[in-house]
Design an enzyme around this catalytic site. Structure first.
Site, PDB file in Angstrom:
ATOM      1  CB  THR A 217      17.146  45.451  47.228  1.00  0.00           C
ATOM      2  OG1 THR A 217      16.990  44.143  47.758  1.00  0.00           O
ATOM      3  CG2 THR A 217      18.621  45.715  46.995  1.00  0.00           C
ATOM      4  NE  ARG A 245      17.621  34.941  50.532  1.00  0.00           N
ATOM      5  CZ  ARG A 245      17.484  36.092  49.883  1.00  0.00           C
ATOM      6  NH1 ARG A 245      17.653  37.233  50.526  1.00  0.00           N
ATOM      7  NH2 ARG A 245      17.184  36.116  48.613  1.00  0.00           N
ATOM      8  CB  VAL A 246      23.565  35.604  52.490  1.00  0.00           C
ATOM      9  CG1 VAL A 246      24.268  36.704  51.702  1.00  0.00           C
ATOM     10  CG2 VAL A 246      23.967  35.673  53.968  1.00  0.00           C
ATOM     11  N   GLY A 269      15.468  42.348  43.408  1.00  0.00           N
ATOM     12  CA  GLY A 269      14.574  41.245  43.069  1.00  0.00           C
ATOM     13  C   GLY A 269      15.103  39.927  43.602  1.00  0.00           C
ATOM     14  N   GLY A 271      17.126  37.362  44.678  1.00  0.00           N
ATOM     15  CA  GLY A 271      18.580  37.299  44.810  1.00  0.00           C
ATOM     16  C   GLY A 271      19.172  35.976  44.390  1.00  0.00           C
TER      17      GLY A 271
HETATM   18  N1  GLY Z   1      17.794  41.080  46.064  1.00  0.00           N
HETATM   19  C1  GLY Z   1      17.622  41.038  47.447  1.00  0.00           C
HETATM   20  C2  GLY Z   1      17.628  39.692  48.010  1.00  0.00           C
HETATM   21  O1  GLY Z   1      17.342  38.739  47.326  1.00  0.00           O
HETATM   22  O2  GLY Z   1      17.929  39.557  49.176  1.00  0.00           O
END
Ligand code: GLY
Length: 366
Positions: A217, A245-246, A269, A271
């Site tokens: 990210t 998955r989001v 990190g 999410g």
């Molecule tokens: N922080 C990025 C994710 O977990 O997708």
């Protein structure tokens, strides 16, 4: 080293009202925190990002100097990393989902209008942050996902692109092979051939390293001379994730948030942890209540660490999170800071003094 001793410092300072009354150890801790957090004293235009964004913050700073709105500047800044095939956590070259398909998430927020735009699980589009900006600029919506986001992007002239580079495909195949010794995909140590087709010699054999999941990210926030703030976060998300998955990156208030009266925050990190604590919203609120940017980041990490203890699989033997999260915070006057759950992380920042990396403060020492 954990944050509670810093908290004790604040309590001691409040109770005693003077430095003379502060116990020596606590004072040493305060000195360390100060040394790690020079950004809290900065004032003036500034852009901040995750450690992979030195070029992004430099670009954002330069564009803001040219008079470009910070929201455009940060999207252009992270666009450099989205287009970089060597960054396996963002855009082109990002690691794919468990089916080998790259799915990208991004959100952007414009402080002066408090308008946000985001896309999630978008495929085949190189610059999801630009598509999120289009959502912000041209629709009454905030978040468009999946095939709808892809069609929205193509309607706006974005060319469908194969985002799976050979390097990312090979990493995905290695992950598939290493998943289980009992499936039909041979682990590296079970094959008589190397992945590139050579007959395996005994020297090639050996137990392969486990293939780790990664959360990459890039987040970038910026403030201009007038104190107008904007921010963006863009990612390929968790490697080898379940399709669809989001993560936190496209969720307003989780992976990124802006309040033009206060400043901006962002996260990288794990999410899931950031979503469940509304990490970026919480960091901005902490700044609004008077915490310095670095303190605001640490406060969010403490919240996440405390809540993680409720799920045993997320903590180590000492009750500390077994994952990393990094928070970034920027106050509208240019004070900035970043903190990571675990020591060793760095972030990028660009000010009048140049673009550079600085060490993050941290909650726990490795
Ligand atoms: N922080 C990025 C994710 O977990 O997708």
């Amino acid at each position: 080293m954990t944050h509670p001793s810093r908290r004790s410092f604040l309590a001691a300072a409040a109770a005693a009202g003077s430095l003379a009354a502060i116990p020596k150890l606590v004072y040493a801790e305060r000195t360390r925190a100060r040394r790690l957090a020079a950004g809290d004293d900065h004032r003036g235009p500034c852009s901040i990002s995750s450690g992979n964004g030195v070029r992004a913050v430099a670009k954002a700073r330069d564009r803001i100097r040219e008079g470009v709105d910070p929201v455009i500047a940060v999207v252009e800044g992270v666009g450099i990393v989205e287009a970089d095939p060597n960054d396996t956590t963002v855009g082109l070259g990002g690691l794919p989902n468990e089916d080998g398909v790259v799915e990208l998430d991004s959100s952007v927020m414009h402080g002066p209008t408090h308008k946000a735009g985001a896309v999630a699980s978008i495929r085949d589009i190189l610059h999801p942050a630009q598509v999120a900006l289009k959502v912000l600029q041209t629709t009454d919506h905030v978040l468009i996902v999946g095939e709808g986001a892809r069609r929205f992007a193509i309607a706006h002239g974005f060319e469908p692109t194969n985002l799976l580079t050979p390097k990312a495909r090979e990493a995905w195949l290695r992950w598939k092979r290493s998943n289980s010794p009992n499936d039909d995909w041979l682990d590296d140590d079970q094959m008589d051939w190397t992945p590139d087709g050579r007959e395996r010699r005994s020297a090639d054999a050996g137990t392969p390293d486990p293939v780790p999941f990664t959360y990459g990210t890039i987040h970038c926030g910026a403030t201009d001379a007038a104190g107008n703030v904007s921010a963006v976060t863009t990612t390929s998300g968790l490697s080898y994730k379940i399709p669809g998955r989001v993560g936190d990156s496209p969720i307003i208030g989780a992976g990124m948030y802006v309040d033009n009266e206060i400043g901006s925050a962002g996260a990288t990190g794990r999410g899931e942890a950031v979503i469940q604590s509304c990490g970026s919203y919480s960091a901005v609120r902490h700044m609004g209540e008077g915490k310095l940017p670095t303190e605001a980041c640490l406060a969010v990490l403490e919240e996440i660490a405390t809540r993680s203890k409720r799920q045993r699989r997320l903590v180590d033997d000492e009750g500390r999170p077994n994952f990393n999260v990094v928070m970034y915070a920027l106050r509208k006057d240019g004070a900035y800071g970043s903190a990571a759950m675990w020591s060793g992380a760095s972030f990028a920042v660009a000010t009048a003094d140049g673009a550079r990396r600085e060490p993050c403060a941290h909650l726990f020492e490795r």
